[in-house]
Design a protein around this motif. Sequence first.
Motif, PDB file in Angstrom:
ATOM      1  N   ILE A 330      88.234 -69.936 -63.280  1.00  0.00           N
ATOM      2  CA  ILE A 330      88.695 -69.711 -64.638  1.00  0.00           C
ATOM      3  C   ILE A 330      89.329 -68.331 -64.712  1.00  0.00           C
ATOM      4  CG2 ILE A 330      88.017 -69.484 -67.055  1.00  0.00           C
ATOM      5  CD1 ILE A 330      85.766 -71.414 -66.493  1.00  0.00           C
ATOM      6  N   GLY A 331      90.583 -68.290 -65.119  1.00  0.00           N
ATOM      7  CA  GLY A 331      91.288 -67.017 -65.187  1.00  0.00           C
ATOM      8  C   GLY A 331      91.781 -66.607 -63.813  1.00  0.00           C
ATOM      9  N   SER A 332      92.006 -65.321 -63.640  1.00  0.00           N
ATOM     10  CA  SER A 332      92.578 -64.818 -62.402  1.00  0.00           C
ATOM     11  C   SER A 332      91.515 -64.723 -61.314  1.00  0.00           C
ATOM     12  CB  SER A 332      93.189 -63.430 -62.644  1.00  0.00           C
ATOM     13  OG  SER A 332      94.210 -63.505 -63.608  1.00  0.00           O
ATOM     14  N   ASP A 333      91.876 -65.156 -60.123  1.00  0.00           N
ATOM     15  CA  ASP A 333      90.963 -65.128 -58.977  1.00  0.00           C
ATOM     16  C   ASP A 333      91.528 -64.182 -57.931  1.00  0.00           C
ATOM     17  OD1 ASP A 333      89.165 -65.621 -56.977  1.00  0.00           O
ATOM     18  OD2 ASP A 333      90.070 -67.533 -56.380  1.00  0.00           O
ATOM     19  N   ALA A 334      90.874 -63.030 -57.786  1.00  0.00           N
ATOM     20  CA  ALA A 334      91.419 -62.005 -56.901  1.00  0.00           C
ATOM     21  C   ALA A 334      91.536 -62.507 -55.462  1.00  0.00           C
ATOM     22  CB  ALA A 334      90.528 -60.757 -56.937  1.00  0.00           C
ATOM     23  N   SER A 335      90.611 -63.357 -55.018  1.00  0.00           N
ATOM     24  CA  SER A 335      90.614 -63.819 -53.635  1.00  0.00           C
ATOM     25  C   SER A 335      91.818 -64.684 -53.333  1.00  0.00           C
ATOM     26  CB  SER A 335      89.331 -64.598 -53.345  1.00  0.00           C
ATOM     27  OG  SER A 335      89.280 -65.797 -54.111  1.00  0.00           O
ATOM     28  N   ALA A 336      92.453 -65.255 -54.358  1.00  0.00           N
ATOM     29  CA  ALA A 336      93.591 -66.134 -54.150  1.00  0.00           C
ATOM     30  C   ALA A 336      94.915 -65.385 -54.250  1.00  0.00           C
ATOM     31  CB  ALA A 336      93.566 -67.273 -55.165  1.00  0.00           C
ATOM     32  N   LYS A 337      94.870 -64.047 -54.389  1.00  0.00           N
ATOM     33  CA  LYS A 337      96.076 -63.273 -54.615  1.00  0.00           C
ATOM     34  C   LYS A 337      96.538 -62.590 -53.347  1.00  0.00           C
ATOM     35  CE  LYS A 337      95.224 -62.661 -59.525  1.00  0.00           C
ATOM     36  NZ  LYS A 337      95.177 -61.709 -60.652  1.00  0.00           N
ATOM     37  N   GLY A 338      97.752 -62.047 -53.397  1.00  0.00           N
ATOM     38  CA  GLY A 338      98.329 -61.393 -52.239  1.00  0.00           C
ATOM     39  C   GLY A 338      99.079 -60.149 -52.657  1.00  0.00           C
ATOM     40  N   THR A 339     100.244 -59.958 -52.065  1.00  0.00           N
ATOM     41  CA  THR A 339     101.059 -58.772 -52.324  1.00  0.00           C
ATOM     42  C   THR A 339     102.209 -59.109 -53.249  1.00  0.00           C
ATOM     43  OG1 THR A 339     100.509 -57.858 -50.154  1.00  0.00           O
ATOM     44  CG2 THR A 339     102.457 -56.965 -51.256  1.00  0.00           C
ATOM     45  N   VAL A 340     102.432 -58.246 -54.230  1.00  0.00           N
ATOM     46  CA  VAL A 340     103.600 -58.376 -55.105  1.00  0.00           C
ATOM     47  C   VAL A 340     104.367 -57.066 -55.040  1.00  0.00           C
ATOM     48  CG1 VAL A 340     102.462 -60.000 -56.660  1.00  0.00           C
ATOM     49  CG2 VAL A 340     102.365 -57.568 -57.166  1.00  0.00           C
ATOM     50  N   GLY A 341     105.644 -57.156 -55.372  1.00  0.00           N
ATOM     51  CA  GLY A 341     106.506 -55.991 -55.274  1.00  0.00           C
ATOM     52  C   GLY A 341     106.605 -55.209 -56.563  1.00  0.00           C
ATOM     53  N   TYR A 342     107.349 -54.110 -56.496  1.00  0.00           N
ATOM     54  CA  TYR A 342     107.614 -53.311 -57.691  1.00  0.00           C
ATOM     55  C   TYR A 342     108.348 -54.165 -58.723  1.00  0.00           C
ATOM     56  CZ  TYR A 342     109.560 -49.628 -60.640  1.00  0.00           C
ATOM     57  OH  TYR A 342     109.902 -48.854 -61.713  1.00  0.00           O
ATOM     58  N   THR A 343     109.227 -55.033 -58.238  1.00  0.00           N
ATOM     59  CA  THR A 343     109.816 -56.063 -59.096  1.00  0.00           C
ATOM     60  C   THR A 343     109.554 -57.419 -58.463  1.00  0.00           C
ATOM     61  OG1 THR A 343     112.002 -55.953 -58.022  1.00  0.00           O
ATOM     62  CG2 THR A 343     111.623 -54.519 -59.939  1.00  0.00           C
ATOM     63  N   GLU A 344     109.327 -58.402 -59.299  1.00  0.00           N
ATOM     64  CA  GLU A 344     109.012 -59.761 -58.833  1.00  0.00           C
ATOM     65  C   GLU A 344     109.685 -60.778 -59.732  1.00  0.00           C
ATOM     66  OE1 GLU A 344     107.483 -61.388 -56.452  1.00  0.00           O
ATOM     67  OE2 GLU A 344     106.792 -59.647 -55.308  1.00  0.00           O
ATOM     68  N   ARG A 345     110.123 -61.869 -59.145  1.00  0.00           N
ATOM     69  CA  ARG A 345     110.646 -62.971 -59.947  1.00  0.00           C
ATOM     70  C   ARG A 345     109.465 -63.785 -60.488  1.00  0.00           C
ATOM     71  NH1 ARG A 345     115.421 -64.639 -61.043  1.00  0.00           N
ATOM     72  NH2 ARG A 345     116.296 -63.183 -59.502  1.00  0.00           N
ATOM     73  N   VAL A 442     100.033 -54.096 -54.757  1.00  0.00           N
ATOM     74  CA  VAL A 442     101.387 -53.838 -55.235  1.00  0.00           C
ATOM     75  C   VAL A 442     102.119 -52.954 -54.232  1.00  0.00           C
ATOM     76  CG1 VAL A 442     102.792 -52.887 -57.099  1.00  0.00           C
ATOM     77  CG2 VAL A 442     100.641 -54.038 -57.636  1.00  0.00           C
ATOM     78  N   ASP A 443     103.209 -53.470 -53.664  1.00  0.00           N
ATOM     79  CA  ASP A 443     104.055 -52.738 -52.712  1.00  0.00           C
ATOM     80  C   ASP A 443     105.247 -52.203 -53.486  1.00  0.00           C
ATOM     81  OD1 ASP A 443     105.656 -51.781 -50.727  1.00  0.00           O
ATOM     82  OD2 ASP A 443     105.740 -53.639 -49.555  1.00  0.00           O
ATOM     83  N   ILE A 444     105.234 -50.876 -53.783  1.00  0.00           N
ATOM     84  CA  ILE A 444     106.294 -50.307 -54.636  1.00  0.00           C
ATOM     85  C   ILE A 444     107.628 -50.239 -53.910  1.00  0.00           C
ATOM     86  CG2 ILE A 444     104.633 -49.003 -56.009  1.00  0.00           C
ATOM     87  CD1 ILE A 444     105.446 -46.512 -54.412  1.00  0.00           C
ATOM     88  N   GLU A 445     107.646 -50.423 -52.580  1.00  0.00           N
ATOM     89  CA  GLU A 445     108.904 -50.411 -51.840  1.00  0.00           C
ATOM     90  C   GLU A 445     109.598 -51.769 -51.885  1.00  0.00           C
ATOM     91  OE1 GLU A 445     110.171 -47.687 -50.563  1.00  0.00           O
ATOM     92  OE2 GLU A 445     108.428 -46.511 -51.211  1.00  0.00           O
ATOM     93  N   ARG A 446     108.849 -52.793 -52.303  1.00  0.00           N
ATOM     94  CA  ARG A 446     109.430 -54.139 -52.265  1.00  0.00           C
ATOM     95  C   ARG A 446     110.130 -54.451 -53.570  1.00  0.00           C
ATOM     96  NH1 ARG A 446     105.778 -59.325 -50.727  1.00  0.00           N
ATOM     97  NH2 ARG A 446     105.765 -59.861 -52.965  1.00  0.00           N
TER      98      ARG A 446
END
Length: 451
Positions: A330-345, A442-446
């Motif tokens: 229920i809600g956000s599951d940290a274990s299912a997450k990965g890397t996102v960039g400074y900007t993301e679609r 969060v990868d700020i270079e991406r």
Amino acid sequence: MDATREGDRSTSGDANGETSVRVGVLSFHESKETKAICNAVRALGHDPVWLHEGNTRSWLDGGTPRFEPAVDVVANRLLATKALRPLDDLGVATSYAAVCPVLNPVDAVIRAMHKYGAAATLAAAGVSVPDAFLAFTHQAIADRDHLVDGPVVHKPAIGTGGDRIAIVGGDGPVSPRVARRLTFLQAFLDSGTDRPFDVRVYVVDDEVVGAMKRYAPADEWRTNVALGGTVEDFTAELPSEAAQLSRRATDVLGLDYAGVDLMCHAGTWYVLEVNVTAGFKGLFAATGTSPAPHIAGLAIERAGGRVDAERVASLTTELDDSIPEGAPVIGSDASAKGTVGYTERVAVGGEDRIEETVAKSDTGATRTSIDTELAARIGAGPIVDTVTVRSGTRTGRRKRPLVEIDLELADRWDRVTASVEDRSHLNYPVLLGRDVLRGHRVDIERRVSEE
């Protein structure tokens, strides 16, 4: 059992060779009651399945309804009184009812959830209820000479927790609607004591599980536990007339379980309300008895399973609201997450449509925000609340509306309560706050291509 259920049913046997029943607890909100019922099913030797938005699917296959997860019986715990789309939610229970028993079936829930409609149904069956008045316009509700003189309770026809209920004078101005909800007037019954109280009786399968007195907090007349009311056990002292009235009200409305609110006024017991999804916390605190094992046992038996009555009784002394085994995410599951960039679609969805756009990640922002024009295009809303934020204006603070949107980030959809602001002067129409970034790296270079 009909062929539709037989084809979908997943069963297992216990040590005695008896078939385990799969009990679906249909609840789109996280609550102690849902968890307690699931855990009680497990403790009774059967298989609980929490039917939630995140794990429930249905399809028609060659004219046969199929469900995932498949269950043998459903205990309906949908909180329709607070849902944005209650008929959509109840439609899920209707779908399951096509192939298996549903406790607290949809027709009964609809009868009970509209408080004036429930009162009319009870009155027609000879159940004592307070006098009441319903009208649809300001002019019509002002002409309420059908009610006796004296104070009246102005309440939403659909609601829970004592929200937006007030005592008004017999001839004072009132609105036929509050927060887009139809309202009605009900004669105010005074408990005749210095500290107002009423009685909550919990009924399961035509049996009184427990009863409690609910006392209003200081300087308040409403007795709801959610508003600070206190409780005390009243099970042993409950008059037989009140117990019979509670069972009768539950039966007339066609409910398998409910919390019935009563008051004794001038020597007569009245039904104030019948609550389909009444909470267990207050009742357990007052009586030491949990209704969850009774509901679990009823569901198992309704599907043809066997229940040990002594085991049910022993389980009522504990309100096990720990997270059930196999509970849906229920809600956000940290274990299912990965890397996102400074900007993301991302994709954002409202009531009208879904749009794809580029969002900026901001771990310094508490909440996700969305541009006003984008929110309007996707039909974000209705407004569920407001939030006050700092600004560069003279006052230094301003309010922003909060709306619920669906947001897809990194191939995962989440329901997000986002603030709405004018971002037309900024590069990105969506700002991702910590509410959705929590657990992501969060990868700020991406950066994503914005072409």
